[in-house]
Design a protein around this motif. Structure first.
Motif, PDB file in Angstrom:
ATOM      1  N   ARG A 174       0.826  -1.193   0.000  1.00 36.40           N
ATOM      2  CA  ARG A 174       0.000   0.000   0.000  1.00 36.40           C
ATOM      3  C   ARG A 174       0.863   1.247   0.000  1.00 36.40           C
ATOM      4  O   ARG A 174       2.080   1.163   0.180  1.00 36.40           O
ATOM      5  N   GLU A 175       0.226   2.362  -0.237  1.00 32.60           N
ATOM      6  CA  GLU A 175       0.913   3.650  -0.198  1.00 32.60           C
ATOM      7  C   GLU A 175       0.547   4.371   1.093  1.00 32.60           C
ATOM      8  O   GLU A 175      -0.581   4.272   1.580  1.00 32.60           O
ATOM      9  N   LEU A 176       1.529   5.056   1.629  1.00 28.67           N
ATOM     10  CA  LEU A 176       1.353   5.810   2.871  1.00 28.67           C
ATOM     11  C   LEU A 176       1.771   7.260   2.620  1.00 28.67           C
ATOM     12  O   LEU A 176       2.397   7.571   1.608  1.00 28.67           O
ATOM     13  N   ALA A 177       1.431   8.116   3.561  1.00 27.44           N
ATOM     14  CA  ALA A 177       1.971   9.478   3.536  1.00 27.44           C
ATOM     15  C   ALA A 177       2.356   9.847   4.964  1.00 27.44           C
ATOM     16  O   ALA A 177       1.569   9.639   5.895  1.00 27.44           O
ATOM     17  N   ALA A 178       3.566  10.347   5.096  1.00 25.82           N
ATOM     18  CA  ALA A 178       4.044  10.834   6.394  1.00 25.82           C
ATOM     19  C   ALA A 178       4.252  12.325   6.221  1.00 25.82           C
ATOM     20  O   ALA A 178       5.215  12.758   5.581  1.00 25.82           O
ATOM     21  N   ASN A 179       3.329  13.106   6.743  1.00 34.65           N
ATOM     22  CA  ASN A 179       3.367  14.552   6.527  1.00 34.65           C
ATOM     23  C   ASN A 179       3.838  15.263   7.782  1.00 34.65           C
ATOM     24  O   ASN A 179       3.492  14.897   8.900  1.00 34.65           O
ATOM     25  N   VAL A 180       4.650  16.283   7.561  1.00 33.55           N
ATOM     26  CA  VAL A 180       5.182  17.061   8.667  1.00 33.55           C
ATOM     27  C   VAL A 180       5.117  18.533   8.312  1.00 33.55           C
ATOM     28  O   VAL A 180       4.926  18.907   7.150  1.00 33.55           O
ATOM     29  N   VAL A 181       5.243  19.374   9.349  1.00 33.59           N
ATOM     30  CA  VAL A 181       5.353  20.810   9.125  1.00 33.59           C
ATOM     31  C   VAL A 181       6.569  21.290   9.890  1.00 33.59           C
ATOM     32  O   VAL A 181       6.773  20.886  11.035  1.00 33.59           O
ATOM     33  N   ARG A 182       7.353  22.131   9.239  1.00 34.61           N
ATOM     34  CA  ARG A 182       8.580  22.627   9.878  1.00 34.61           C
ATOM     35  C   ARG A 182       8.646  24.138   9.759  1.00 34.61           C
ATOM     36  O   ARG A 182       8.251  24.715   8.726  1.00 34.61           O
ATOM     37  N   SER A 183       9.120  24.789  10.817  1.00 30.66           N
ATOM     38  CA  SER A 183       9.185  26.244  10.767  1.00 30.66           C
ATOM     39  C   SER A 183      10.635  26.720  10.611  1.00 30.66           C
ATOM     40  O   SER A 183      11.566  25.942  10.787  1.00 30.66           O
ATOM     41  N   PRO A 184      10.823  27.990  10.280  1.00 25.91           N
ATOM     42  CA  PRO A 184      12.158  28.508  10.010  1.00 25.91           C
ATOM     43  C   PRO A 184      13.112  28.334  11.197  1.00 25.91           C
ATOM     44  O   PRO A 184      14.317  28.195  11.001  1.00 25.91           O
TER      45      PRO A 184
END
Lengths: 389, 389
Positions: free
Chosen positions: A194-204
């Motif tokens: 299967r396909e997965l997504a590992a999403n993140v958010v990063r700040s400066p």
């Protein structure tokens, strides 16, 4: 009033939903849109209509903004470098963004930093594709059948939603990708479960948050369903995926949302498929299923504000895309869908219906995964016109 | 594209937040705003600047809309009747809305349908106010001290956020309300233990939903804190309050959101204080604490769509208003507030800061009421400038 002005380049639904998330923050939102009727242009007050491929247009647009960010990844890298050199805050920056724009650059860098990828290399022509296949037959790899075919070919720039990607079974089939005159990347066809997504958010300033790893189901090369969190994903693999995404974000110095699309192989490994440095289809579930949506967190990161909690608010959240079908009228399905499911969350983009075009999505959430999936699938199919009751 | 056009009269924060809720529905939103800088005008694409008191302006505005609704209750009733007579869909309609616009009409109707109110009557002059007080000393009522004073005086039209309301202790103090030249309503000062709000949404075809009954804390006549649900409210009283609100909505033929502000008396009765027929401060918590926000449900009702689930998503949700204080800059508090509480939900209105002016609110939610209250109170005080750490 010291509220910042965010300049959003591109007027598609990602811009629309980012503006929606920005309203409660009181920030000001300025849009560079292809046309006045674009999805986001319909709901934003400060709209500039212009061509994002023109540097002077970008310059003039950026002049009224404190920071600029993107609805898509097509703004030429050299323009962004020029703007940055002139003091414009570009987030994510061009040095990061190029890894989402150019698959060749992306593969090289990921390999450099030790992030697992499918076997790959740039190929020069169909004969070279055959050599690539042969390299796979001889050595390791997931190619079924063991002869190195099929091979996945991708133009290094310009592809999305299944476009610019070919799956070929022989050198004879491999001619078309080269006609675009753009370098072509060959990759093994991964035998994934299967396909997965590992999403993140990063700040400066380096703070980052990781969303739960999700399962992403594609139909005809386009995202269809996303399940959050990915069912039956071992904690170790989930942690590995999140750490991988955080590593990529840090090493590439990403600011904002980073979607890392992954393959989960039959033998339990994860490999990076693609990157996107903007809010992403695999993160739409967060609008209703997480404490802080991907759109809200992308804005916070771009503004260098502390990030919001990425944790889920419900045991299961499911998103199903609504693609254009035979009905030009998406609104007529509302009474049925809303009456059937008072908890349904509809997200329409204001786009004209064309067959197969992404015109919206629905989110559902709850305790029972089968029920949550059924509710979302039914609503999307009904709105699309695939079912009529 | 068959998506309807909602015409919103009034550009304040209620309109802003209604537009925010309308974006995912794909509906089109047209705004009649006093100025181009109004709270909602900043975030809406289709803005008409004009005077809602002018019938021709309203007519021209309504011509581009499928239905019109309101951010405030100041549109003259006769104008709305004229529009309705000309075929414009006005929701809520003028016959309902007059009960939110005129307290005398409201009291008369509620009494007619048997909904409990404070002792009240229209008074002609200060001497009449004294007679009203005496009527309270002689008979039933909650007036402390037993002499019928103090008395609450309200102009029947035009009051909000504590304006147009006086609490007087003698006929000598009762002169001012009569200077406005508007009829004055006298009410006993209710000895209440707290104020509640029972909010409902009703659609044209009669479907209605009732939100959890909340506790509303006023400071200086202005809403400060709302706790959802009202703590320690006996189920019987809560049910009574919800049924009361649903009855009022039905009897007055309200379409859209109806806020019923209540007193909970020391001896355990509930009395209606005021009505509002629009989204209301007491319902802002729903943006983050309920399955369907008051804004989303108001839109559904106005569009005659099935209503969304009004149930809470968290055990406790608290809203605290952010009023203008000494700081002109609300944005500077963001890093502190967001870092301290990654689950904090900030809702700013884009309004210039003036002392005591409602410029935003914060919502928090969770399992522990004391913690949820503390987090919201701290953030609001910090943003306002009342505290600095």
């Amino acid at each position: 009033m010291a509220f910042p002005v965010i300049g959003m380049v591109g007027g598609g639904q990602l811009a629309r939903m980012t503006h929606e998330a920005g309203i409660p923050l009181g920030i000001r939102f300025r849009l560079l849109s292809d046309t006045p009727q674009d999805s986001a242009a319909q709901v934003v007050n400060d709209v500039v209509v212009g061509d994002y491929r023109d540097l002077d247009t970008l310059r003039a647009f950026a002049r009224g903004c404190d920071v600029i960010t993107f609805d898509h990844e097509h703004v030429p890298t050299e323009h962004l470098r020029a703007l940055e050199a002139e003091g414009v805050k570009v987030r994510p920056g061009p040095d990061a963004l190029v890894h989402a724009q150019d698959k060749g650059v992306m593969r090289a860098r990921l390999t450099e930093i030790g992030v697992p990828c499918p076997r790959h290399r740039i190929v020069a022509d169909p004969a070279d594709v055959a050599r690539f296949a042969a390299e796979g037959a001889a050595g390791e790899g997931d190619a079924p059948g063991g002869d190195g075919w099929p091979v996945v070919l991708k133009t290094v720039r310009g592809g999305y939603d299944g476009k610019g990607v070919w799956v070929v079974r022989s050198a004879a089939e491999a001619a078309e990708p080269f006609r675009a005159g753009v370098p072509v990347l060959a990759e093994e066809k991964v035998d994934f479960v299967r396909e997965l997504a590992a999403n993140v958010v990063r700040s400066p300033h380096g703070q980052a948050v990781a969303y739960p790893v999700v399962e992403s189901v594609q139909v005809d090369g386009v995202c269809d369903t996303v399940i959050a969190p990915a069912p039956d994903l071992p904690g170790e693999l989930s942690g590995q995926a999140q750490r991988l995404a955080l590593t990529v974000a840090r090493e590439l110095d990403v600011t904002g949302h980073l979607a890392v699309e992954l393959f989960q192989t039959r033998d339990g490994r994860i490999l990076v498929n693609e990157l996107a440095m903007r809010p992403h289809n695999s993160g739409h579930w967060t609008q209703d299923g997480a404490v802080t949506s991907q759109f809200a967190n992308h804005l916070r990161a771009v503004l260098d504000l502390p990030l919001g909690d990425p944790r889920p608010r419900a045991p299961w959240t499911v998103m199903v895309n609504v693609l254009g079908g035979d009905y030009p009228d998406m609104y007529q399905g509302y009474p049925h869908c809303m009456a059937r499911d008072p908890q349904l969350k509809i997200h329409m983009y204001g786009k004209d219906v064309k067959p197969g075009r992404k015109v919206g999505h629905v989110n559902t959430y709850g305790d029972d995964l089968a029920d949550v999936r059924e509710r979302a699938a039914h609503a999307a199919a009904y709105l699309r016109g695939t079912i009529t009751e």
